[in-house]
Scaffold this motif. Sequence first.
Motif, short mmCIF file in Angstrom:
data_model
loop_
_atom_site.label_atom_id
_atom_site.label_comp_id
_atom_site.label_asym_id
_atom_site.label_seq_id
_atom_site.Cartn_x
_atom_site.Cartn_y
_atom_site.Cartn_z
N VAL A 86 0.95 -1.38 -0.03
CA VAL A 86 -0.06 0.13 -0.22
C VAL A 86 1.01 1.21 0.03
O VAL A 86 2.05 1.52 0.82
CB VAL A 86 -0.80 -0.07 1.31
N ASP A 87 0.45 2.15 -0.92
CA ASP A 87 1.27 3.51 -0.81
C ASP A 87 0.03 4.44 -0.19
O ASP A 87 -0.76 5.11 -1.33
CB ASP A 87 1.64 3.85 -2.09
N ARG A 88 0.14 4.77 1.01
CA ARG A 88 -0.84 5.67 1.40
C ARG A 88 -1.01 7.17 1.06
O ARG A 88 -2.00 7.90 0.81
CB ARG A 88 -0.80 5.66 3.05
N ASP A 89 0.26 7.59 0.61
CA ASP A 89 0.40 8.98 0.32
C ASP A 89 -0.27 9.15 -0.91
O ASP A 89 -0.83 10.31 -1.34
CB ASP A 89 1.78 9.25 0.19
N ASN A 90 -0.07 8.09 -1.91
CA ASN A 90 -0.91 8.40 -3.34
C ASN A 90 -2.01 7.60 -3.31
O ASN A 90 -2.46 7.84 -4.50
CB ASN A 90 0.36 7.95 -4.24
N GLY A 91 -2.55 6.81 -2.12
CA GLY A 91 -3.63 6.38 -2.52
C GLY A 91 -3.84 5.08 -3.36
O GLY A 91 -4.56 5.04 -3.98
N LYS A 92 -2.68 4.39 -3.47
CA LYS A 92 -2.67 3.20 -4.21
C LYS A 92 -2.23 1.99 -3.45
O LYS A 92 -1.69 2.03 -2.54
CB LYS A 92 -1.33 3.51 -5.10
N ILE A 93 -2.71 1.05 -4.02
CA ILE A 93 -2.38 -0.55 -3.55
C ILE A 93 -2.04 -1.45 -4.51
O ILE A 93 -2.90 -1.29 -5.71
CB ILE A 93 -3.78 -1.12 -2.84
N SER A 94 -1.06 -2.06 -4.50
CA SER A 94 -0.66 -3.21 -5.60
C SER A 94 -0.55 -4.46 -5.22
O SER A 94 -0.54 -4.80 -3.88
CB SER A 94 0.72 -2.64 -5.98
N PHE A 95 -0.99 -5.40 -6.20
CA PHE A 95 -1.25 -7.07 -5.74
C PHE A 95 -0.29 -7.46 -6.87
O PHE A 95 -0.06 -7.15 -7.99
CB PHE A 95 -2.47 -7.39 -5.76
N SER A 96 0.26 -8.58 -6.11
CA SER A 96 1.00 -9.60 -7.17
C SER A 96 0.10 -10.92 -6.97
O SER A 96 -0.23 -11.29 -5.97
CB SER A 96 2.28 -9.91 -6.55
N VAL A 97 -0.56 -11.28 -8.31
CA VAL A 97 -1.48 -12.40 -8.13
C VAL A 97 -0.95 -13.53 -9.03
O VAL A 97 -0.43 -13.46 -10.20
CB VAL A 97 -2.66 -11.72 -8.73
N THR A 98 -1.13 -14.63 -8.52
CA THR A 98 -0.61 -15.87 -8.80
C THR A 98 -1.82 -16.89 -9.07
O THR A 98 -2.09 -17.38 -8.01
CB THR A 98 0.58 -16.55 -8.49
N ASP A 99 -2.38 -17.42 -10.35
CA ASP A 99 -3.71 -18.27 -10.32
C ASP A 99 -4.46 -17.92 -9.23
O ASP A 99 -5.04 -18.86 -8.84
CB ASP A 99 -2.77 -19.76 -10.39
N VAL A 100 -5.14 -16.90 -8.97
CA VAL A 100 -6.15 -16.67 -7.93
C VAL A 100 -6.91 -15.75 -8.88
O VAL A 100 -6.86 -14.92 -9.49
CB VAL A 100 -5.67 -15.77 -6.79
N THR A 101 -8.38 -16.00 -8.44
CA THR A 101 -9.25 -15.69 -9.45
C THR A 101 -9.96 -14.50 -8.90
O THR A 101 -10.93 -13.84 -9.45
CB THR A 101 -10.38 -16.60 -9.84
N GLU A 102 -9.51 -14.06 -7.66
CA GLU A 102 -10.46 -13.02 -6.74
C GLU A 102 -9.39 -12.33 -5.76
O GLU A 102 -8.81 -13.16 -5.09
CB GLU A 102 -11.63 -13.43 -6.43
N VAL A 103 -9.35 -11.01 -5.83
CA VAL A 103 -8.57 -10.34 -4.51
C VAL A 103 -9.59 -9.29 -4.26
O VAL A 103 -10.22 -8.75 -5.01
CB VAL A 103 -7.04 -9.76 -4.92
N THR A 104 -9.60 -8.86 -2.78
CA THR A 104 -10.45 -7.71 -2.30
C THR A 104 -9.41 -7.06 -1.63
O THR A 104 -8.36 -7.41 -0.97
CB THR A 104 -11.45 -8.59 -1.49
N TYR A 105 -10.05 -5.81 -1.51
CA TYR A 105 -9.37 -4.90 -0.55
C TYR A 105 -10.41 -3.88 0.11
O TYR A 105 -11.56 -3.61 -0.57
CB TYR A 105 -8.20 -4.07 -1.03
N ASN A 106 -10.07 -3.34 1.10
CA ASN A 106 -11.35 -2.40 1.94
C ASN A 106 -10.60 -0.88 1.66
O ASN A 106 -9.29 -0.60 1.84
CB ASN A 106 -11.39 -3.01 3.38
#
Lengths: 201, 423
Positions: A86-106
Amino acid sequence: MYIKQFVVGISLLVFLVASIGFASCSELIDVERHVPSDFSESEMAEITLEITGESPFMLGIVETIPQGFTFPETDSEISDAEYFKVDRDNGKISFSVTDVTEVTYNVIPSDDSENSFEGYWVDMLYQTQELNEGKERWVAVIDPNSASNGQSSTGGSSEDSDSGVESSVPGFSLFLSAASLFACVLFTRKSSSGGMKNDQE
Amino acid sequence: MIRNRTLLIGMIVLACSFLSIINAAAMYSTLPCDDGDGVLIQSEVSDAICDYMLEDSTYSLDDVGDAAYVLTFWNGKPKTITDGHDREVVFYRPVERIITTNPDNSRIVISLGDLNKIIATDECTRGGCVLPRDSNDEKLVVDAWEALQTYDDGQLDELPETNTRREIDYETMAILQPDVVLDTLWYNRGDLIEEKVGCPCVDIGSGFTFEENYNQIELLGDVLDEEERANELVSFIESKVEMIESVTSQIDESEKPTVYFAPRGAKKGFYDAVEGRDFTRTEAVYEPLTIAGGINLAEECTGEEINVAPEQIVVWKPDVIFVAKSTWDGESGVDFVMETPELSEIPAVKNDQIYDCFYPYCRGRPIDRTLFNMIYMAKRLHPEEFSDIDLEAEGNEIYKELLGVDGVFTELAEYQTFAKEVY
């Protein structure tokens, strides 16, 4: 004197642009964002990213949350995805996704927030001859409820792809770099000899 | 002052360039995004990907993409292969940029579906060895030239040329930053290429035994992570060999004709001192001929480049002589053999059993021509047993399998008309 500076500047600019490079893309993966239909002020809301693609796949995803939205205080509250930052200063969130069909964030909305999430994903297993790719392969996350749905990505920062310069020749960037370098060196030499002449005069 | 400033800028730019060259060299000896232990694990690569996506990283998309590839397909470790000279070649990144130095490897890379990864090649891949040209250097089978599109939607002859028959342009190779150079077996210069170009080099090539061709295809399949397609290609070739061998293996040895094979043709007579070969040059091992049911009279000869005396050919008394036609549209060497008094008494001449055949070389030993000759020779040597085999259909199928293009053989047979004699 200004001409000299201009030539050197242009050479350096060309060198820089050439170093960035360009590439084309074609993917068989899609990432779709699902957001709640209504947000309640200060009440945590879950954003879902649905990924469709044939295994094996490995993606990088970045989401920029709308102004006024914030992330919960602790990482464990933000997402249960295995790999995210998470980069709170810039309001960004990044994910690294391997063979997963869903990611969630709040996220936590404020009163005047708008649903203008923006996100991009990149297929990390895509192979290309290009050495110095920019963001040409960054693909916009589809948001069925967003007004901008269906628009093609111009990249998180669209400078590269908006430049209108295209090259699909591997090594062309290097050639351009070499050419600009040559121009710079040539100019330096010319400038040096000119100086000597002036001195003699 | 202005001069000093300009000089300073020039020096900075030069320093940047040297730095990028050093980085390029380091690229080929370490795994991308590695923390130094020589193995990539999920958390390591995922962290690098997350940082890259947040634009908070020194890694490029190429770095993180290659790391993801190594993790996913190589279990996070460098890949080591053993090439045709028993050299261990280590790959730290997937192969996305290929330079080939000869058409035999270019052809197999194309067959494996990776033409778009070739970024530079040799004069003969660009010339007439993968796809044909006539003796005036004009392209034949233009549709096939257009169908084989390189990375830049260009044709084979539009790729940069990085080597000729004897010389390599190492500097240009290094500038193009290939992930691998695929070199021939003849020169044994893999280590030299690795040192000068700064990337892995694999020595491998085709041959006149099918085993050599299978080894080449399987090794290149391994290098390019195209094992499945390589197995398909090997199976395809095996099926053609089986088609012929299943018949000829039933023929008694005493019924097999003896054959003198002149693979370099006879356009320049018995012997051409310039190239050191012509009608008297032969091959001790040429499996297409023996599988086709012929007895190779030179099979006992030894050495790399065999030239026999004309008298030896007379003594051998071949039943059949195959004279390779060295150009697609040029003259045949058959007339020389038929009209030369020294050869007039041998059975092949007396019985009018002198035939053209496909030239088996082209800066290498092209598998397409190896297969054509096997089928063609079988039909010549045992016409009744192979009457049901359609050379035209087989030839087109072989080109389709190797190059993915239809109808190439049909068009080529308009130039090599001897092939149509056994249709």
